[in-house]
Every structure is written in structure tokens, then in C-alpha cells.
Enzyme design. Structure first.
Site, PDB file in Angstrom:
ATOM      1  N   THR A 148       0.869  -1.178   0.000  1.00 23.93           N
ATOM      2  CA  THR A 148       0.000   0.000   0.000  1.00 23.93           C
ATOM      3  C   THR A 148       0.907   1.230   0.000  1.00 23.93           C
ATOM      4  OG1 THR A 148      -0.075   0.079   2.406  1.00 23.93           O
ATOM      5  CG2 THR A 148      -1.800  -1.182   1.323  1.00 23.93           C
ATOM      6  N   GLU A 182      -5.791  -3.251  -1.341  1.00 21.59           N
ATOM      7  CA  GLU A 182      -6.294  -4.480  -0.711  1.00 21.59           C
ATOM      8  C   GLU A 182      -7.451  -5.109  -1.481  1.00 21.59           C
ATOM      9  OE1 GLU A 182      -5.563  -1.660   0.708  1.00 21.59           O
ATOM     10  OE2 GLU A 182      -4.918  -1.859   2.791  1.00 21.59           O
ATOM     11  N   LYS A 241     -14.187  16.452  12.456  1.00 24.94           N
ATOM     12  CA  LYS A 241     -15.149  16.286  13.553  1.00 24.94           C
ATOM     13  C   LYS A 241     -15.308  17.619  14.271  1.00 24.94           C
ATOM     14  CE  LYS A 241     -13.841  11.501  13.920  1.00 24.94           C
ATOM     15  NZ  LYS A 241     -12.415  11.213  13.705  1.00 24.94           N
ATOM     16  N   TRP A 252     -19.963  15.628  11.841  1.00 29.19           N
ATOM     17  CA  TRP A 252     -18.926  15.309  10.864  1.00 29.19           C
ATOM     18  C   TRP A 252     -19.081  16.202   9.639  1.00 29.19           C
ATOM     19  CZ3 TRP A 252     -18.201   9.280  10.369  1.00 29.19           C
ATOM     20  CH2 TRP A 252     -17.688   8.798  11.586  1.00 29.19           C
TER      21      TRP A 252
END
Ligand code: ADP
Length: 549
Positions: free
Chosen positions: A187, A331, A444, A449
Site C-alpha cells: 500500500t 487491498e 469532527k 462530521w
């Protein structure tokens, strides 16, 4: 009771044999920057892959399961390695050319790469690092570049063409267990240390079939795909394997990834498809604005890796190019969702909104949303949670290093084996995923959010804005608040107040950033995404010229 069907392993070898025979005349075209590109048929690629496998086994002693790394651009030789290495029973490890030196040397050591196939034009990057790569014994150099950079190198240096020249053009490929490792990719570490994802023959085979389905990329041998997404970025999103199944031609840009040569190769070779992250297309659009060219040959452009700003999709629509938005991760091989609007919305006002979502899960990928309290959330288009996925081409663990056990960190895999994507979003009742953020990028603010992606998309639809990235910064009153960093287009006149007023027409007032900074460029990761880690660091170190309004 078991079936009466043949138990034929799903291997990369079968993909190679199919492509090199049934689609033997399809071509890989590699841009050379000269008057003529290099053209090689799938049949020739197959023959040269066999030669390369002979050389790796007989001259370099590459054994089963051994990792063979590539440090290469997208080109025909890289496709040859894509097939030679897995089909002989070894493991192809594509190295990301843009990683910082420490990460690259760490990854090579972790994977215990003994051989690296490298493009000559990249020797300047890798030669200085060889002393820090003790596992590397052989370098196989392909294409133009200054070989003297390797003078005094500890590893043995071979010329790709010399190595394969006298080798037989067929190879008695072993029949492999489909669950065996075929390729690996780390990754890119946007949100932490790189982690090794190991693809199996079976996962690549099944993923390639899905890539080819008409509701995914749906290309045929009438198509040519401009593969801008690097072969080191999740196997170029599966294109080299998928095209060998269907005979789609590949147009490979090699090192010519700047907007001007990309525009030139589109004009000259007229690909019908292309795939890359949004930043590449933003660059191309700027180039096309400065110097218009006809790119309408590209019926379809697959955009993924980061959210596609609506303004980008609209701009391409105006050029006669249809963008197809897709979501995935290293992934997930990477195809996780694809946005093909439902048939009943085609041609209606709803269609565009569907195209902007990350799309639906293709058969083979299951998804679920998990709320902050660990509960499973409904697909109602409103309940926001972390996306988890599972399927035959989704990672179930990370590579633990030579001789080590695979690792399954709790923050990456659920107790029942699903991959925790770290992406936050909602899924509509008809199965369309809309990502609002990465869990780590969400802002946040006072218990609510704020989606950084929504703010960025809104800002990037302003005519004066070339790029915008929004990150969370600490705020005494609210915990966190958004900081907007903006790259203005040349000759743009908008100031902070104008941008803020513009945003106010598109997002709720309490979401409007108070902190603003004009920047020359948004920092990018090794695969061309906004690097928010760097922006947050720059802010923390007082390196940004921030204005509060
Ligand atoms: P890295 O995590 O290092 O960036 P990956 O290429 O594996 O490397 O990135 C996967 C991540 O990229 C996803 O988890 C998601 O956050 C983001 N991503 C990929 N495609 C999209 C998309 N279409 N829209 C929004 N985010 C995306």
C-alpha cells in the site's frame, strides 16, 4: 456431493496462454517519445515472457515463490514481467517509483527481493539506494538510460535484451495451485506504514473477469486502453491481465506522463479508453484548455483512487468523453465498486448524480456499513458508517515478511474476516455507495462530521479554482474545523471572501471554513492523490500562510 466439473486451476498462466493465442494479434503500444512508438503483439509478449522466465530461472536462479521486483514505467517489458514471473511460480513485486527512499528500501528488504528489473531511465533513482538493499543480487536493466550510474554496484547488472535473446520462446509452465501467490504490491502508505498485499493466481483471474464485465470496464478487442495508472499502483487496476483475456489493446505511456505528451498520444493513437487518478485528468484538462485537441476518441475514462470532482466529470462530458467513477484499494485488487447508473435513469436528470457516486459492488464483492458503535447500518442513503468488504479478490491479511506469519491488524480486519476499508460513507437502498471521507480525513466539528470531500468538490466547481484540498485542523471551540487550501488558476481573481460566498451557496453555513490558504500546489502522494498528512503537518508547523475570515 461434489460436482462433475473439471477442477482447472484459475491461474495467470491461463490468462497469458489465452491472450497470446486467441488474441495474439492485439498489441501493446509503448510511447517512446520518438516518431514511432514501439509496437508488440500479445503473441510476441507471450514469447518474450517465456524467454524472460528462462533467463530468470536458468541464469539468475530464481526459484519458486521467490520475489522478483520491477522498478518500471508502464511499457511492454513490464507486461512481459507481469506474466513471466507469476507463470514460472515466482512472485511479481511491483515497486512504487515515487516512494521516499526510506520506504522503498524498507519494502525491498521486507519482501526480500533478490532480483529487480529496472528501466534504464530510472537508474538515477535506484542506483544510490542499492547499498541499502542488501537482499538485491541482480539488476536487469531494460530500455534507454545511463548504465554508468551502476558502476561499482554490488549487485550484478544484466541487460534485459541480452539476457533473453538466445532463450527459447516457449516455456513448459508449471501447473500451479490457484491459491499460490502471483504478485504483490505494498500500500502506498497514505495513512501509515506500507503493508504488503499478496494477490493469488485465483484472485487475479477472478478480478480480471469482473473488470471485463460490461457493468465494470466492459472493453472488447475493438478497444485500446491508455493505461496511465501505473503498473505499480494495484497492478494498473488489473488492466494488463484483463486485456489479455479480451484482446483489448494497451497504450503504455512509459515515462511520458506529463499532460502534453499524454494529449499527443491520445491524438496520435486514438485510444477508446483510459484509466488514471483525478489529478492526472485535471492536468490534462488544463493542457487541453491551453491547447485544444480532439480527445473524443476516448469513449470511456475510468477515474478512481480518489473521489472524482463533479467539475471534472462535467468538463469531460463537454469534451465528449464519458467518465466512469470507480472505487478501490490496494487491498481490493482494486475493483471494489463501479458507478454505472441504473438503466432507468439513463438520459434523465438523475443520471449524473448516480455517476458521481462511487457506484455499486460488482458480483464478487460484498459490502456492509458499520456504525461507530459496531452495529450494522441499513442501506438507506443516510446512515453513515465505515465500509467493510469481503470477496475472493479482497485481502484477508498482510504479508508478514520472509519467514514471518501474515498479519491481521484489528483495525484492518473484522473478527469475522471482512476488510475494514477506513472509508466512510452511505449506501442507497438501490446499492450505490457514496463515500464522504476517509475515516482519518473526516472533520469532527462539535460532534458533527464535515465531509472534506464535499467541501473540495464544491470549491473545485468554482471557475477560478484549479485544485482544493480541505483538512481538519485543531480548534479550541469545536475540536476540529476545516482548513481550505486552494490552488488558483492562472490569472484568477477570486479572493477568500469570494470563495467563501461561493461555498455558502453549496454547503451548510456551519461547515464553511474560517481558515484559508492559497498554495502553489497541493502536495501529492506517490500515486498522485492529495497528501493530507503533509498539509496537516505544514499547518501544525506554521508553514502555511493562513488567513482567517
Ligand atoms: P493509499 O491508501 O495509500 O492511498 P490505495 O491506492 O490503496 O493507497 O488507496 C485506497 C483509498 O483511496 C481508498 O481507501 C479510498 O480512501 C481512496 N479512494 C479510492 N478510490 C476512490 C474513489 N473513487 N472515491 C473516493 N476515494 C477513493
Amino acid at each position: 456431493m461434489l460436482s462433475t466439473m473439471q477442477d482447472v486451476p484459475l491461474t495467470v498462466t491461463r490468462i497469458l496462454n489465452h491472450g497470446a493465442t486467441v488474441h495474439g494479434t492485439s498489441q501493446v503500444t509503448t510511447w517512446t517519445g520518438e516518431s514511432e512508438p514501439q509496437r508488440r503483439s500479445f503473441r510476441e509478449i507471450g514469447a518474450r515472457a517465456a524467454q524472460l522466465a528462462h533467463a530468470l530461472r536458468e541464469d539468475l536462479g530464481v526459484g519458486e515463490d521467490e520475489r522478483v521486483a520491477t522498478f518500471m514505467w508502464n511499457n511492454a517489458e513490464h507486461v512481459e514481467a507481469y506474466f513471466a514471473v507469476p507463470c514460472m511460480g515466482a512472485v511479481l513485486h511491483t515497486l512504487n517509483l515515487r516512494l521516499p527512499a526510506e520506504q522503498l528500501t524498507w519494502i525491498v528488504g521486507h519482501a526480500a527481493d533478490r532480483v529487480i528489473i529496472v528501466n534504464g531511465s530510472l537508474l538515477g533513482l535506484i542506483a544510490p539506494l542499492l547499498d541499502r538493499m542488501p537482499s538485491v543480487e541482480h539488476l536487469v536493466v531494460s530500455g534507454p538510460g545511463d548504465r554508468s550510474l551502476l558502476d561499482g554496484a554490488r549487485a550484478r547488472v544484466h541487460e534485459y535484451e541480452d539476457l533473453i535473446a538466445a532463450k527459447p520462446t516457449d516455456y513448459d509452465w508449471p501447473e500451479l495451485d490457484e491459491r499460490r501467490a502471483a504478485a504483490m504490491c505494498y500500500t502506498s502508505g497514505t495513512t501509515g506504514d506500507p503493508k504488503g498485499v499478496v494477490y493469488s493466481h485465483r484472485s487475479i483471474y477472478l478480478h480480471s473477469m469482473q473488470v471485463n464485465m460490461s457493468q465494470s470496464m466492459g472493453l472488447t478487442d475493438a478497444d485500446t486502453s491508455l493505461v496511465v495508472v501505473p503498473q505499480f499502483h494495484v497492478n494498473a487496476w488489473g488492466l494488463p491481465h484483463a486485456t489479455f483475456m479480451t484482446g483489448v489493446g494497451m497504450l503504455m505511456p512509459d515515462r511520458f506522463l506529463q499532460p502534453a505528451p499524454l494529449a499527443e498520444m491520445i491524438e496520435a493513437e486514438r485510444p477508446s479508453h483510459a484509466a488514471a487518478v483525478p489529478t492526472i485528468w485535471q492536468g490534462l484538462l488544463a493542457e487541453l484548455t491551453a491547447k485544444p485537441r480532439d480527445v473524443s476518441c476516448m469513449h470511456q475514462v475510468t477515474i478512481g483512487g480518489a473521489a472524482c470532482p463533479p467539475s471534472l466529470m462535467e468538463a469531460f462530458d463537454r469534451l465528449g468523453v464519458r467518465v466512469c467513477h470507480a472505487w478501490g484499494m490496494t487491498e481490493t485488487s482494486p475493483l471494489g465498486t463501479v458507478s454505472r447508473p441504473p438503466a432507468h435513469t439513463i438520459g434523465t436528470d438523475e443520471e449524473f448524480a448516480y455517476r458521481l457516486t462511487q457506484g455499486r459492488f460488482p458480483a464478487g464483492v460484498e459490502g456492509r456499513l458499520i456504525g461507530p458503535d459496531g452495529s450494522r447500518l441499513p442501506w438507506d442513503g443516510e446512515s453513515a458508517g465505515e465500509l467493510e468488504v469481503r470477496g475472493p479478490w479482497i485481502a484477508g491479511s498482510y504479508y508478514g515478511g520472509a519467514g514471518g506469519e501474515d498479519i491481521r491488524p484489528e483495525d484492518k480486519f473484522s473478527a469475522d474476516g471482512w476488510l475494514k476499508t477506513g472509508d466512510v460513507g452511505v449506501i442507497s437502498a438501490d446499492g450505490f455507495l457514496t463515500l464522504t471521507d476517509r475515516a482519518k480525513d473526516v472533520i469532527k466539528s462539535g460532534g458533527e462530521w464535515i465531509s472534506s470531500v464535499d467541501l473540495e468538490n464544491a470549491l473545485m466547481s468554482h471557475p477560478d479554482v484549479a485544485e482544493a484540498a480541505v483538512v481538519a485542523v485543531p480548534d479550541e471551540k469545536w475540536g476540529e474545523r476545516p482548513l481550505a487550501t486552494v490552488v488558483l488558476k492562472e490569472e484568477a481573481t477570486a479572493d477568500y471572501a469570494a470563495l467563501r460566498d461561493f461555498l455558502a451557496t453549496r454547503v451548510a453555513k456551519w461547515q464553511l471554513p474560517e481558515r484559508w490558504a492559497f498554495v502553489a500546489a497541493v502536495p501529492k502522494t506517490s500515486v498522485g492523490k492529495f497528501d493530507k498528512k503533509v498539509l496537516r503537518r505544514q499547518y501544525a508547523h506554521g508553514e502555511l500562510d493562513v488567513t482567517r475570515i
